[in-house]
Design a protein around this motif. Structure first.
Motif, PDB file in Angstrom:
ATOM      1  N   UNK A 180      12.708   4.884   7.240  1.00  0.00           N
ATOM      2  CA  UNK A 180      11.452   4.750   7.984  1.00  0.00           C
ATOM      3  C   UNK A 180      10.301   5.486   7.313  1.00  0.00           C
ATOM      4  N   UNK A 181      10.597   6.533   6.553  1.00  0.00           N
ATOM      5  CA  UNK A 181       9.538   7.257   5.846  1.00  0.00           C
ATOM      6  C   UNK A 181       9.521   6.942   4.356  1.00  0.00           C
ATOM      7  N   UNK A 182      10.549   6.269   3.870  1.00  0.00           N
ATOM      8  CA  UNK A 182      10.629   5.952   2.442  1.00  0.00           C
ATOM      9  C   UNK A 182       9.915   4.641   2.117  1.00  0.00           C
ATOM     10  N   UNK A 183      10.197   3.589   2.878  1.00  0.00           N
ATOM     11  CA  UNK A 183       9.629   2.271   2.595  1.00  0.00           C
ATOM     12  C   UNK A 183       8.100   2.219   2.671  1.00  0.00           C
ATOM     13  N   UNK A 184       7.449   2.881   3.660  1.00  0.00           N
ATOM     14  CA  UNK A 184       5.981   2.825   3.713  1.00  0.00           C
ATOM     15  C   UNK A 184       5.284   3.397   2.475  1.00  0.00           C
ATOM     16  N   UNK A 185       5.952   4.267   1.741  1.00  0.00           N
ATOM     17  CA  UNK A 185       5.357   4.818   0.513  1.00  0.00           C
ATOM     18  C   UNK A 185       4.972   3.698  -0.440  1.00  0.00           C
ATOM     19  N   UNK A 186       5.837   2.698  -0.574  1.00  0.00           N
ATOM     20  CA  UNK A 186       5.595   1.579  -1.480  1.00  0.00           C
ATOM     21  C   UNK A 186       4.795   0.467  -0.796  1.00  0.00           C
ATOM     22  N   UNK A 187       5.082   0.230   0.459  1.00  0.00           N
ATOM     23  CA  UNK A 187       4.498  -0.919   1.158  1.00  0.00           C
ATOM     24  C   UNK A 187       2.998  -0.794   1.412  1.00  0.00           C
ATOM     25  N   UNK A 188       2.459   0.440   1.399  1.00  0.00           N
ATOM     26  CA  UNK A 188       1.027   0.625   1.696  1.00  0.00           C
ATOM     27  C   UNK A 188       0.150   0.746   0.449  1.00  0.00           C
ATOM     28  N   UNK A 189       0.750   0.761  -0.727  1.00  0.00           N
ATOM     29  CA  UNK A 189      -0.041   0.904  -1.964  1.00  0.00           C
ATOM     30  C   UNK A 189      -1.056  -0.223  -2.150  1.00  0.00           C
ATOM     31  N   UNK A 190      -0.754  -1.487  -1.803  1.00  0.00           N
ATOM     32  CA  UNK A 190      -1.763  -2.546  -1.958  1.00  0.00           C
ATOM     33  C   UNK A 190      -3.095  -2.255  -1.283  1.00  0.00           C
ATOM     34  N   UNK A 191      -3.097  -1.454  -0.230  1.00  0.00           N
ATOM     35  CA  UNK A 191      -4.354  -1.094   0.431  1.00  0.00           C
ATOM     36  C   UNK A 191      -5.258  -0.327  -0.538  1.00  0.00           C
ATOM     37  N   UNK A 192      -4.685   0.646  -1.225  1.00  0.00           N
ATOM     38  CA  UNK A 192      -5.450   1.407  -2.219  1.00  0.00           C
ATOM     39  C   UNK A 192      -5.937   0.522  -3.349  1.00  0.00           C
ATOM     40  N   UNK A 193      -5.101  -0.385  -3.797  1.00  0.00           N
ATOM     41  CA  UNK A 193      -5.472  -1.272  -4.898  1.00  0.00           C
ATOM     42  C   UNK A 193      -6.680  -2.116  -4.517  1.00  0.00           C
ATOM     43  N   UNK A 194      -6.617  -2.751  -3.370  1.00  0.00           N
ATOM     44  CA  UNK A 194      -7.693  -3.659  -2.940  1.00  0.00           C
ATOM     45  C   UNK A 194      -9.013  -2.922  -2.757  1.00  0.00           C
ATOM     46  N   UNK A 195      -8.994  -1.793  -2.053  1.00  0.00           N
ATOM     47  CA  UNK A 195     -10.241  -1.078  -1.753  1.00  0.00           C
ATOM     48  C   UNK A 195     -10.893  -0.537  -3.009  1.00  0.00           C
ATOM     49  N   UNK A 196     -10.111   0.066  -3.912  1.00  0.00           N
ATOM     50  CA  UNK A 196     -10.699   0.644  -5.126  1.00  0.00           C
ATOM     51  C   UNK A 196     -11.218  -0.420  -6.078  1.00  0.00           C
ATOM     52  N   UNK A 197     -10.506  -1.532  -6.199  1.00  0.00           N
ATOM     53  CA  UNK A 197     -10.976  -2.596  -7.084  1.00  0.00           C
ATOM     54  C   UNK A 197     -12.212  -3.288  -6.531  1.00  0.00           C
ATOM     55  N   UNK A 198     -12.311  -3.371  -5.198  1.00  0.00           N
ATOM     56  CA  UNK A 198     -13.483  -4.002  -4.581  1.00  0.00           C
ATOM     57  C   UNK A 198     -14.731  -3.132  -4.699  1.00  0.00           C
ATOM     58  N   UNK A 199     -14.538  -1.813  -4.841  1.00  0.00           N
ATOM     59  CA  UNK A 199     -15.682  -0.901  -4.782  1.00  0.00           C
ATOM     60  C   UNK A 199     -16.075  -0.289  -6.121  1.00  0.00           C
ATOM     61  N   UNK A 200     -15.480  -0.788  -7.211  1.00  0.00           N
ATOM     62  CA  UNK A 200     -15.961  -0.361  -8.530  1.00  0.00           C
ATOM     63  C   UNK A 200     -15.825  -1.501  -9.522  1.00  0.00           C
ATOM     64  N   UNK A 201     -16.831  -1.643 -10.374  1.00  0.00           N
ATOM     65  CA  UNK A 201     -16.903  -2.789 -11.291  1.00  0.00           C
ATOM     66  C   UNK A 201     -16.087  -2.607 -12.568  1.00  0.00           C
ATOM     67  N   UNK A 202     -15.586  -1.383 -12.825  1.00  0.00           N
ATOM     68  CA  UNK A 202     -14.827  -1.177 -14.070  1.00  0.00           C
ATOM     69  C   UNK A 202     -13.574  -2.040 -14.078  1.00  0.00           C
ATOM     70  N   UNK A 203     -13.316  -2.659 -15.247  1.00  0.00           N
ATOM     71  CA  UNK A 203     -12.116  -3.461 -15.394  1.00  0.00           C
ATOM     72  C   UNK A 203     -11.403  -3.081 -16.697  1.00  0.00           C
TER      73      UNK A 203
END
Length: 424
Positions: A180-203
């Protein structure tokens, strides 16, 4: 007059950044409180012990990835070298993270043998997959921090943690145990990916490059040593308690640590995340650097000290009511661990000052000495039980951290009449 003073305070960029990060942590704490209550009422001490070992192992891995060196160098870099630092850091992140994923998966087998628990192997490998996602958004996240747009960092962190806590509650109620505390570590990473990529133009660059890799790795390795020693101290008590006293005792200790230091740790994290870019922006001006550092210490003292005193004094009342009577025996440990937040805050702020002035070698030397002393004190204390271990953690920090801060201030603020030496 009071209204004008409040307006000036709120207009300060540093205070606003602390406000955003602190607000994110506050939302996280609300969600985390519900999570902690659910876990306390559904987890056994053994479940807590297994989760503690998994997170301890993963914590060492994260030291080697994005946080310590490459990102800090990117925040500190001059405008002229910024693009090459970004491009090289991107590829270095991939190299480090892939190697770390492989290493952690291979290390899972001897670790399971060491603790005589084969159930540790699969969770260790699952958590290791998180490293493979980090390079996707790391540079954007560091650039956002460099630009002092910590509102974005706060939103990203808050959403990831809140959704992670919700997932943990659902899985815990579904009787998933430590998963219950192990799986969310991996499952929530896409949130960070989406927000940071949407808010900075560096590629990412289209071609592989390691330009300025020596400059980046030189700075990064110094910070790596500091962070590795810091993480070792943060997790050494878990490792020793789990090995010498047992996983169930570790579960009780981990519960007390989590419940006792969680809120204060959130405040400290918000403060230090805002302090580093705040100091870096005046790294060539000793006078301003000194003002900002002392103001930072004053701010954290006004927030952390009352919070710690309130939480530790009320622990005997809220632990049995909120978490359940089965955790009452952990209250003395919780109180001691809670008090350790004060010297930890002082240490974190002082380390940020050294990093901002490119004196990470001093931070490494200090951490090397203190870690040795800390390890010896824990090895002695572990013979007398988990409460003695908690006391050893507190006493060693209360004695050492003020000495560290005074020593650093003399080193930083007595050099050169006008400027602090800044390395590239």
């Amino acid at each position: 007059m009071i209204i004008d003073k409040i307006k000036r305070l709120l207009s300060d960029h540093f205070i606003r950044n602390i406000g955003w990060l602190g607000g994110a942590e506050l939302f996280n704490r609300v969600a985390r409180l519900a999570t902690t209550v659910v876990l306390a009422r559904t987890f056994t001490s053994y479940d807590y012990g297994v989760a503690s070992l998994i997170f301890t192992i993963a914590d060492f891995g994260y030291v080697l990835t994005i946080n310590p060196g490459f990102g800090a160098k990117l925040v500190q870099a001059s405008e002229e070298e910024l693009e090459s630092v970004c491009n090289t850091s991107y590829w270095l992140n991939w190299v480090v993270c892939i190697l770390l994923f492989i290493f952690q998966c291979l290390a899972a087998f001897p670790i399971a043998t060491f603790y005589k628990n084969s159930q540790l192997i699969l969770p260790i490998c699952i958590v290791a997959t998180a490293y493979l996602f980090l390079p996707i958004f790391a540079i954007q996240a560091n650039l956002i921090q460099r630009e002092n747009r910590l509102k974005i960092t706060a939103i990203s962190t808050a959403l990831q943690l809140i959704f992670g806590n919700i997932l943990t509650i659902i899985l815990a109620l579904g009787q998933m145990g430590s998963w219950a505390v192990i799986l969310p570590v991996v499952m929530t990473i896409p949130i960070n990916i989406i927000i940071n990529l949407m808010n900075h133009s560096w590629r990412p660059p289209k071609s592989f490059t390691l330009d300025k890799w020596r400059v980046i790795t030189s700075f990064g390795l110094k910070m790596l040593g500091v962070n590795a020693l810091s993480r070792l101290r943060m997790n050494l008590d878990y490792l020793l308690v789990g090995y010498f006293i047992g996983i169930e005792a570790l579960g009780l200790y981990f519960f007390a640590f989590n419940a006792g230091l969680g809120i204060s740790q959130s405040v400290i994290n918000a403060f230090t995340s805002a302090l580093y870019p705040h100091l870096c922006s005046v790294q060539s001006d000793k006078v301003q650097m000194k003002k900002r550092f002392f103001r930072g210490l004053k701010t954290i003292a006004l927030i952390v000290v009352p919070l710690v005193i309130l939480q530790s004094s009320l622990a005997p009342l809220y632990v049995p009511v909120i978490f359940g009577k089965k955790w009452v025996e952990g209250i003395p440990i919780l109180i001691v661990i809670c008090l350790s937040a004060i010297p930890i805050a002082l240490s974190r702020a002082t380390s940020q000052l050294l990093q901002a002035t490119n004196k990470t070698h001093l931070d490494f030397y200090w951490n090397l000495i203190f870690t040795g002393i800390f390890a010896v004190s824990l090895l002695v204390a572990v013979k007398y039980g988990i409460f003695a271990v908690a006391c050893a953690v507190l006493v060693s920090q209360v004695i050492a951290m003020p000495i560290f801060t005074i020593w650093v201030m003399k080193k930083v603020f007595t050099q050169q009449p006008d400027k602090i030496a800044v390395g590239k």
